[in-house]
Design an enzyme around this catalytic site. Structure first.
Site, PDB file in Angstrom:
ATOM      1  N   ARG A 191       7.990   1.283  -8.477  1.00 34.77           N
ATOM      2  CA  ARG A 191       9.281   1.819  -8.765  1.00 34.77           C
ATOM      3  C   ARG A 191       9.481   2.741  -9.971  1.00 34.77           C
ATOM      4  O   ARG A 191      10.291   3.896 -10.028  1.00 34.77           O
ATOM      5  CB  ARG A 191      10.475   0.625  -9.058  1.00 34.77           C
ATOM      6  N   GLN A 212      20.902  26.072  -5.019  1.00 34.59           N
ATOM      7  CA  GLN A 212      21.902  26.984  -5.008  1.00 34.59           C
ATOM      8  C   GLN A 212      21.829  28.103  -6.035  1.00 34.59           C
ATOM      9  O   GLN A 212      22.318  29.228  -5.713  1.00 34.59           O
ATOM     10  CB  GLN A 212      23.415  26.052  -5.473  1.00 34.59           C
ATOM     11  N   GLU A 254      11.150   2.020  -1.675  1.00 38.27           N
ATOM     12  CA  GLU A 254      10.812   1.107  -2.858  1.00 38.27           C
ATOM     13  C   GLU A 254      12.098   0.417  -3.196  1.00 38.27           C
ATOM     14  O   GLU A 254      12.420   0.249  -4.659  1.00 38.27           O
ATOM     15  CB  GLU A 254       9.924   1.924  -3.785  1.00 38.27           C
ATOM     16  N   THR A 295       2.900   3.529   3.319  1.00 35.95           N
ATOM     17  CA  THR A 295       2.408   4.560   2.718  1.00 35.95           C
ATOM     18  C   THR A 295       0.942   4.570   2.588  1.00 35.95           C
ATOM     19  O   THR A 295       0.361   3.357   2.091  1.00 35.95           O
ATOM     20  CB  THR A 295       3.044   4.803   1.389  1.00 35.95           C
ATOM     21  N   ARG A 336      17.016  37.855 -11.014  1.00 38.19           N
ATOM     22  CA  ARG A 336      17.679  38.201  -9.910  1.00 38.19           C
ATOM     23  C   ARG A 336      19.060  38.754 -10.345  1.00 38.19           C
ATOM     24  O   ARG A 336      19.716  38.099 -11.144  1.00 38.19           O
ATOM     25  CB  ARG A 336      18.169  36.948  -9.090  1.00 38.19           C
TER      26      ARG A 336
HETATM   27  C1  ST9 Z   1       7.549   1.042  -0.087  1.00 40.39           C
HETATM   28  C2  ST9 Z   1       6.557   1.836  -0.230  1.00 40.39           C
HETATM   29  O1  ST9 Z   1       8.701   1.648  -0.060  1.00 40.39           O
HETATM   30  C3  ST9 Z   1       6.885   3.251  -1.043  1.00 40.39           C
HETATM   31  C4  ST9 Z   1       5.797   3.932  -1.400  1.00 40.39           C
HETATM   32  C5  ST9 Z   1       5.635   3.782  -3.046  1.00 40.39           C
HETATM   33  C6  ST9 Z   1       4.493   4.407  -3.599  1.00 40.39           C
HETATM   34  C7  ST9 Z   1       3.236   3.821  -3.431  1.00 40.39           C
HETATM   35  C8  ST9 Z   1       2.378   3.997  -4.421  1.00 40.39           C
HETATM   36  C9  ST9 Z   1       1.701   2.694  -4.688  1.00 40.39           C
HETATM   37  C10 ST9 Z   1       1.566   2.278  -6.187  1.00 40.39           C
HETATM   38  C11 ST9 Z   1       1.143   1.040  -6.381  1.00 40.39           C
HETATM   39  C12 ST9 Z   1       0.523   0.995  -7.717  1.00 40.39           C
HETATM   40  C13 ST9 Z   1       0.055  -0.842  -7.898  1.00 40.39           C
HETATM   41  C14 ST9 Z   1       0.079  -1.059  -9.187  1.00 40.39           C
HETATM   42  C15 ST9 Z   1       0.013  -2.226  -9.569  1.00 40.39           C
HETATM   43  C16 ST9 Z   1      -0.286  -2.564 -10.783  1.00 40.39           C
HETATM   44  C17 ST9 Z   1      -0.017  -3.107 -12.176  1.00 40.39           C
HETATM   45  C18 ST9 Z   1      -0.721  -3.899 -13.083  1.00 40.39           C
HETATM   46  N1  ST9 Z   1      11.463  -7.663 -10.629  1.00 40.39           N
HETATM   47  O2  ST9 Z   1      16.282 -12.215  -5.915  1.00 40.39           O
HETATM   48  P1  ST9 Z   1      15.641 -12.948  -4.931  1.00 40.39           P
HETATM   49  C19 ST9 Z   1      11.007 -11.692  -7.078  1.00 40.39           C
HETATM   50  S1  ST9 Z   1       7.487  -0.682  -0.041  1.00 40.39           S
HETATM   51  C20 ST9 Z   1      10.283  -8.852 -10.624  1.00 40.39           C
HETATM   52  O3  ST9 Z   1      16.017 -14.423  -4.566  1.00 40.39           O
HETATM   53  P2  ST9 Z   1      15.545 -12.245  -2.100  1.00 40.39           P
HETATM   54  C21 ST9 Z   1      11.037 -13.000  -7.822  1.00 40.39           C
HETATM   55  O4  ST9 Z   1       9.534 -13.479  -7.900  1.00 40.39           O
HETATM   56  C22 ST9 Z   1       8.861  -1.356   0.223  1.00 40.39           C
HETATM   57  N2  ST9 Z   1      10.530  -9.586  -9.396  1.00 40.39           N
HETATM   58  O5  ST9 Z   1      15.113 -11.921  -3.857  1.00 40.39           O
HETATM   59  C23 ST9 Z   1      12.042 -13.549  -7.073  1.00 40.39           C
HETATM   60  O6  ST9 Z   1      11.958 -15.129  -7.505  1.00 40.39           O
HETATM   61  P3  ST9 Z   1      12.944 -15.522  -8.828  1.00 40.39           P
HETATM   62  C24 ST9 Z   1       9.567  -1.671  -0.766  1.00 40.39           C
HETATM   63  C25 ST9 Z   1      11.486  -9.653  -8.576  1.00 40.39           C
HETATM   64  O7  ST9 Z   1      17.009 -12.290  -1.769  1.00 40.39           O
HETATM   65  C26 ST9 Z   1      11.880 -13.637  -5.843  1.00 40.39           C
HETATM   66  O8  ST9 Z   1      11.464 -12.075  -5.777  1.00 40.39           O
HETATM   67  N3  ST9 Z   1      10.525  -2.630  -0.566  1.00 40.39           N
HETATM   68  C27 ST9 Z   1      12.457  -8.909  -8.665  1.00 40.39           C
HETATM   69  O9  ST9 Z   1      14.764 -13.101  -1.902  1.00 40.39           O
HETATM   70  C28 ST9 Z   1      13.060 -13.544  -5.107  1.00 40.39           C
HETATM   71  O10 ST9 Z   1      14.159 -12.838  -5.505  1.00 40.39           O
HETATM   72  C29 ST9 Z   1      11.154  -3.157  -1.540  1.00 40.39           C
HETATM   73  O11 ST9 Z   1      11.248  -2.588  -2.598  1.00 40.39           O
HETATM   74  C30 ST9 Z   1      12.304  -7.956  -9.859  1.00 40.39           C
HETATM   75  N4  ST9 Z   1      13.349  -6.841  -9.724  1.00 40.39           N
HETATM   76  O12 ST9 Z   1      14.909 -10.719  -1.582  1.00 40.39           O
HETATM   77  C31 ST9 Z   1      12.063  -4.062  -1.054  1.00 40.39           C
HETATM   78  N5  ST9 Z   1      13.505  -8.984  -7.687  1.00 40.39           N
HETATM   79  O13 ST9 Z   1      14.087 -15.254  -8.563  1.00 40.39           O
HETATM   80  C32 ST9 Z   1      13.703  -3.887  -1.652  1.00 40.39           C
HETATM   81  C33 ST9 Z   1      13.041 -10.102  -7.119  1.00 40.39           C
HETATM   82  O14 ST9 Z   1      12.454 -16.962  -8.864  1.00 40.39           O
HETATM   83  N6  ST9 Z   1      14.404  -5.309  -1.622  1.00 40.39           N
HETATM   84  N7  ST9 Z   1      11.693 -10.528  -7.574  1.00 40.39           N
HETATM   85  O15 ST9 Z   1      12.305 -14.948 -10.232  1.00 40.39           O
HETATM   86  C34 ST9 Z   1      14.682  -6.034  -2.656  1.00 40.39           C
HETATM   87  O16 ST9 Z   1      14.057  -5.701  -3.792  1.00 40.39           O
HETATM   88  C35 ST9 Z   1      15.197  -7.363  -2.471  1.00 40.39           C
HETATM   89  O17 ST9 Z   1      16.165  -7.322  -3.471  1.00 40.39           O
HETATM   90  C36 ST9 Z   1      14.696  -8.668  -2.468  1.00 40.39           C
HETATM   91  C37 ST9 Z   1      15.699  -9.518  -1.891  1.00 40.39           C
HETATM   92  C38 ST9 Z   1      13.657  -8.468  -1.440  1.00 40.39           C
HETATM   93  C39 ST9 Z   1      13.932  -8.822  -3.749  1.00 40.39           C
END
Ligand code: ST9
Length: 617
Positions: free
Chosen positions: A301, A420, A447, A198, A326
């Protein structure tokens, strides 16, 4: 008149009358933002959103950004650039930053209220302008030497991106192959391809800082082997002034041709093109990439949930306007009389049914977003006092997948109802609904898909937490359910809420039992996996019904005060309060019975789904 229909009345009602923000603002950590200043800010942002941001969203849909393969650059349309400039010149993009970064440090709840107005008017613009959050991350997690990045992002309005996804690594971020090799000067050279980035390339800013997950040479597999690097589009020649130097080796290789949200430049980025290295810097000089990136993901998110809610709200209000004018068919009571007067479609029961559902979901989702935001107010207050509030943090963690997953799914479904309502005309570009639907459809996908949110909710936010945060939240829901005094006009709805809250508790416990069973019989986990999204949606319905009921309770009190003559309330305000009560009643009766069905389906889950052979599909 622009396409965007804001709902400041409901925003302010929810913030101040339901969530009591007047008691929080202007005090302690929020001392610099009083209630009047907050109301002024919202009014001003609303004006800007309607008058200067909204039209460019439509224009850039019709005339989207253009990619030039020669220069590997993206040019956004002039109308969009003008709107972006108006917003950045207003300075509101800084509002939630700390004073040390030039911000006004407004409370999170006010920040998300403001975000709704911009996201509803022009969602892509909000994405481009989200640079302050990235600056905050560097300020919080970067080394002292990296702090100037934050200052320049803020002051020079550099763009920023989050780079996780790769052609072979979408939901499974840990499959990423982008590689990082350390250099003698402490920098890193990155090689690889990132997809779906993005704001990956554009001409709205002089520089763009990419936040890139890459695997340092020799690091292990999965997400834990990833580190987070800052990779600028242009190198910085002078850190004191932010003056730019040579082009870095990160280039846009494609601009995705998408179904919607076309104004947002979604790019494929190549790091290292064989001649120019893509030089990056390790954030905070620590290898903790996924945890660092999740600070950004959590914020994003919340943005997506707010974006979906904002789209549904303006979609509903557009549909409502149409339904009032309407004219089609007679009132149903006169259906046999072919000469009966034709009535506005708002008179027809089925149109009313879907419109009141849209209103319920739109206002309920707004309340859900703002409720999560008030939990973030608690977190900010506690952090400022140096006494982190762990309960609030756990509740926020629990709410985030619901805000993102449930809001995006329901907004998409309800926007279908809004179209709709407008009938065949809604399918035309004359009305904004078709664009809202296209622009919002992405929210269930990026996300973290809805399935990812469901798994996050159950495995991470419920099981790992041993159900504490869920239990505490449902206990508050139950308190509201038990709250009615004798003669309470919402007694039936409270009873439905209590039943539904128990169903969600039971579903979560039942899935927990199956998870335990999977220790002996591994395939039992499939029964869990096919129900986590169901749990997410059921929990969302209960929370929305709860918040609508809280709103209705406040509204009933206000109406009672008016009846007693304790206050003089304008007629339009009385109608607003009556609408709140009607919405809560309708939502509870129309939606909550479905929660029992979700529970029943989850309990009856059998292995058949996973046993269907591939050649039987
Ligand atoms: C995208 C961009 O889609 C879309 C555009 C959006 C808009 C953009 C605007 C920008 C705004 C940004 C603003 C910035 C502001 C920031 C400022 C704030 C002050 N919560 O379960 P594990 C971590 S981009 C927290 O084993 P896997 C945690 O460290 C693409 N942490 O996962 C954990 O370690 P531990 C988006 C979490 O099986 C570690 O990850 N793509 C959470 O290795 C490993 O966890 C996605 O979102 C959580 N909920 O991997 C990917 N979960 O366990 C989607 C995990 O020791 N896929 N961690 O704590 C996933 O989320 C998968 O579940 C996965 C799995 C990759 C986490």
């Amino acid at each position: 008149m622009s396409h965007y229909r804001s709902n400041l009345t409901d925003l302010e009602f929810t913030l101040f009358e339901v969530f009591g923000r007047a008691e929080a603002y202007g005090r302690g950590v929020f001392a610099s933002t009083g209630t009047e200043a907050a109301r002024d800010l919202l009014a001003e942002v609303e004006r800007l959103a309607v008058e200067q941001l909204a039209d460019a969203a439509v224009d850039a849909d019709r005339t989207p950004p253009v990619y030039d393969p020669e220069s590997r650059s993206v040019t956004v349309p002039d109308s969009f650039r003008k709107a972006y400039r108006a917003w950045m010149d207003s300075g509101w993009y800084l509002a939630d930053l700390p004073a040390s970064l030039g911000g006004a440090d407004i409370p999170p709840s006010l920040h998300w209220a403001m975000a709704e107005l911009v996201l509803g008017a022009n969602p892509a613009l909000y994405m481009y302008q989200s640079v302050g959050g990235f600056a905050k991350i560097i300020d919080r997690l970067g080394t002292v030497a990296q702090r100037p990045w934050a200052r320049h992002i803020v002051e020079r309005q550099w763009g920023a991106t989050m780079c996780l996804t790769e052609p072979g690594a979408g939901s499974d971020v840990g499959a990423g192959r982008t590689k990082a090799v350390r250099q003698a000067d402490g920098s890193w050279h990155l090689t690889g391809v990132k997809r779906f980035i993005t704001s990956g390339e554009h001409d709205l800013a002089e520089n763009i800082v990419h936040f890139v997950l890459a695997r340092p040479e020799g690091h292990g597999p999965g997400t834990k082997g990833l580190s987070l690097f800052l990779v600028p589009k242009f190198h910085v020649a002078d850190w004191a002034t932010g003056e730019l130097g040579a082009r870095n080796g990160v280039f846009a290789t494609a601009l995705e041709d998408k179904m919607g949200l076309k104004a947002s430049a979604t790019c494929e980025l190549a790091f290292g093109d064989g001649t120019t290295p893509a030089v990056g810097w390790l954030l905070g000089e620590v290898h903790d990439g996924i945890r660092q990136m999740f600070h950004i993901i959590e914020q994003a998110r919340m943005i997506i949930g707010t974006k979906s809610m904002a789209a549904l709200s303006t979609g509903y209000l557009n549909a409502l306007e149409y339904a009032k004018v309407r004219t089609q068919g007679p009132d149903l009571t006169g259906i046999a009389d072919k000469t009966a007067a034709r009535v506005p479609i708002l008179r027809h029961p089925d149109v009313r049914r879907t419109l009141l559902l849209q209103k319920g979901y739109a206002e309920g989702l707004r309340a859900l977003v703002l409720y999560a935001a008030t939990v973030q107010d608690r977190i900010a207050t506690a952090d400022a006092a140096g006494e982190p509030d762990e309960d609030a943090a756990a509740r926020n963690d629990l709410l985030l997948p619901i805000v993102k997953g449930y809001a995006s799914e329901t907004a998409c479904a309800q926007l279908g109802h809004a179209l709709q309502t407008i009938g065949g005309s809604g399918y035309l570009r004359d009305f904004p609904l078709e664009q809202y639907i296209r622009d919002t459809r992405i929210d269930t996908l990026y996300e973290g898909t809805t399935a990812i949110q469901g798994m996050d909710l159950f495995f991470r936010k419920i099981v790992r937490d041993q159900g504490r945060a869920l239990g505490a939240l449902l206990a508050e829901v139950d308190e509201t359910a038990a709250d009615g005094a004798a003669g309470d006009e919402l007694a039936a709805e409270r009873a439905l809420l209590a039943e539904s809250s128990a169903h969600v508790r039971s579903m979560a416990a039942g899935l927990g039992d199956r998870l335990l069973a999977s220790l002996d019989e591994p395939t039992a986990i499939y029964q869990v996996g096919r129900n986590t999204t169901r749990l997410l949606m059921a929990a969302g319905d209960v929370l929305v019904a709860w918040l609508l009921l809280k709103q209705a309770t406040v509204a009933a009190d206000r109406l009672a005060e008016a009846r007693r003559g304790a206050v003089r309330t304008p007629g339009a305000r009385l109608a607003f309060y009556r609408g709140k009560i009607a919405t809560a009643r309708f939502f509870a009766r129309e939606v909550l019975p479905l929660v029992a069905a979700h529970r029943s389906i989850a309990e009856r889950t059998d292995p058949v789904l996973m046993e269907v052979a591939e050649d039987s599909w």
